[in-house]
Design a protein around this motif. Structure first.
Motif, PDB file in Angstrom:
ATOM      1  N   VAL A 125      69.554   8.303 -17.873  1.00 43.69           N
ATOM      2  CA  VAL A 125      68.938   9.179 -16.874  1.00 43.69           C
ATOM      3  C   VAL A 125      67.561   9.636 -17.342  1.00 43.69           C
ATOM      4  O   VAL A 125      66.608   9.671 -16.558  1.00 43.69           O
ATOM      5  CB  VAL A 125      69.841  10.390 -16.583  1.00 43.69           C
ATOM      6  CG1 VAL A 125      69.107  11.416 -15.708  1.00 43.69           C
ATOM      7  CG2 VAL A 125      71.125   9.946 -15.887  1.00 43.69           C
ATOM      8  N   LEU A 149      73.055   6.771 -11.515  1.00 41.63           N
ATOM      9  CA  LEU A 149      73.534   8.089 -11.094  1.00 41.63           C
ATOM     10  C   LEU A 149      74.919   8.002 -10.475  1.00 41.63           C
ATOM     11  O   LEU A 149      75.712   8.957 -10.561  1.00 41.63           O
ATOM     12  CB  LEU A 149      72.550   8.709 -10.097  1.00 41.63           C
ATOM     13  CG  LEU A 149      71.173   9.087 -10.661  1.00 41.63           C
ATOM     14  CD1 LEU A 149      70.235   9.500  -9.537  1.00 41.63           C
ATOM     15  CD2 LEU A 149      71.295  10.223 -11.683  1.00 41.63           C
ATOM     16  N   TYR A 157      74.195  14.465  -8.568  1.00 40.55           N
ATOM     17  CA  TYR A 157      73.736  13.117  -8.891  1.00 40.55           C
ATOM     18  C   TYR A 157      74.192  12.115  -7.830  1.00 40.55           C
ATOM     19  O   TYR A 157      73.446  11.206  -7.461  1.00 40.55           O
ATOM     20  CB  TYR A 157      74.256  12.687 -10.262  1.00 40.55           C
ATOM     21  CG  TYR A 157      73.490  13.250 -11.441  1.00 40.55           C
ATOM     22  CD1 TYR A 157      72.244  13.854 -11.266  1.00 40.55           C
ATOM     23  CD2 TYR A 157      74.003  13.168 -12.732  1.00 40.55           C
ATOM     24  CE1 TYR A 157      71.540  14.358 -12.355  1.00 40.55           C
ATOM     25  CE2 TYR A 157      73.308  13.670 -13.824  1.00 40.55           C
ATOM     26  CZ  TYR A 157      72.075  14.264 -13.622  1.00 40.55           C
ATOM     27  OH  TYR A 157      71.383  14.762 -14.699  1.00 40.55           O
TER      28      TYR A 157
END
Length: 224
Positions: A125, A149, A157
């Motif tokens: 991420v 995600l 997310y």
């Protein structure tokens, strides 16, 4: 069968080594032309097999690296068992390649997805956030960010992944199959099974007969 189970981890590691070697030897991928939408559409789905993934990379090694295609077989991560040490070593090599050529977007996308598949979700991420700040309008960045995600259990997310997939479908029609496939998976993960089913059904109607993602979507529908 016992003999096969004993050599399975070795075969998985060998496959990863071959695919990553091809990635490392490809000529300056990502610096020139970006992968076409059809290349991205053939990236890894959850139903893909490591053998198919490796074949896809080998067939296109003279082209830019497909951003949605990680060299890590899904069954080898996270954890990885006896394969984990070698996988980590391969990641180190990819990290070095990214450090040496930070402008190569495809290698950075590959590293971010590989982090996530090895259980290093936050590292993936973090790298994606860096790319979103500089290449946020690139459909490849949006697609890989959504796929990473989507591995989270965090509703924030997951909702972000849905938005990114919607953007990809509108921005790059040739990647619509990927966007529809993963949007349905995210919705299903969030417990919205009926909406996932509708997404996939409507998606199939929008995709051409020869789109390789149709079969993946049909498999998802058959499992609802």
């Amino acid at each position: 069968m016992p003999a096969i189970s004993k050599i399975a981890p070795v075969l998985a590691v060998a496959l990863v080594a071959i695919v990553v070697f091809i990635v490392f030897m490809a000529d300056e991928s990502g610096k020139g032309t970006a992968p076409s939408g059809s290349e991205v559409a053939t990236g890894v789905g959850q139903g893909s097999t490591p053998a198919n993934n490796a074949g896809g990379v080998m067939a296109g090694q003279s082209q830019a690296m497909r951003p949605a295609q990680s060299p890590i077989p899904q069954e080898s991560a996270p954890g990885g068992g006896s394969a984990a040490p070698m996988l980590e070593g391969l990641v180190s090599g990819l990290e070095a390649k990214v450090k040496a050529d930070p402008a190569n977007l495809n290698n950075r996308l590959l590293l971010a997805q590989t982090y996530a598949e090895l259980g290093r979700f936050e590292d993936g991420v973090r790298l994606l956030r860096e790319m979103q700040s500089t290449n946020g309008d690139d459909s490849r960045v949006k697609l890989v960010a959504a796929m990473v995600l989507a591995k989270s259990e965090n509703p924030e997310y997951l909702n972000e992944a849905l938005k990114l997939l919607g953007d990809v479908a509108k921005q790059e029609p040739t990647q619509k199959g990927q966007a529809i496939l993963h949007k349905g998976r995210v919705l299903k993960k969030m417990g919205n099974t009926a909406e996932a089913k509708t997404t996939w059904q409507e998606g199939i109607a929008q995709l051409p007969e020869n789109d390789p993602l149709r079969k993946e979507i049909e498999k998802e529908l058959a499992n609802i």
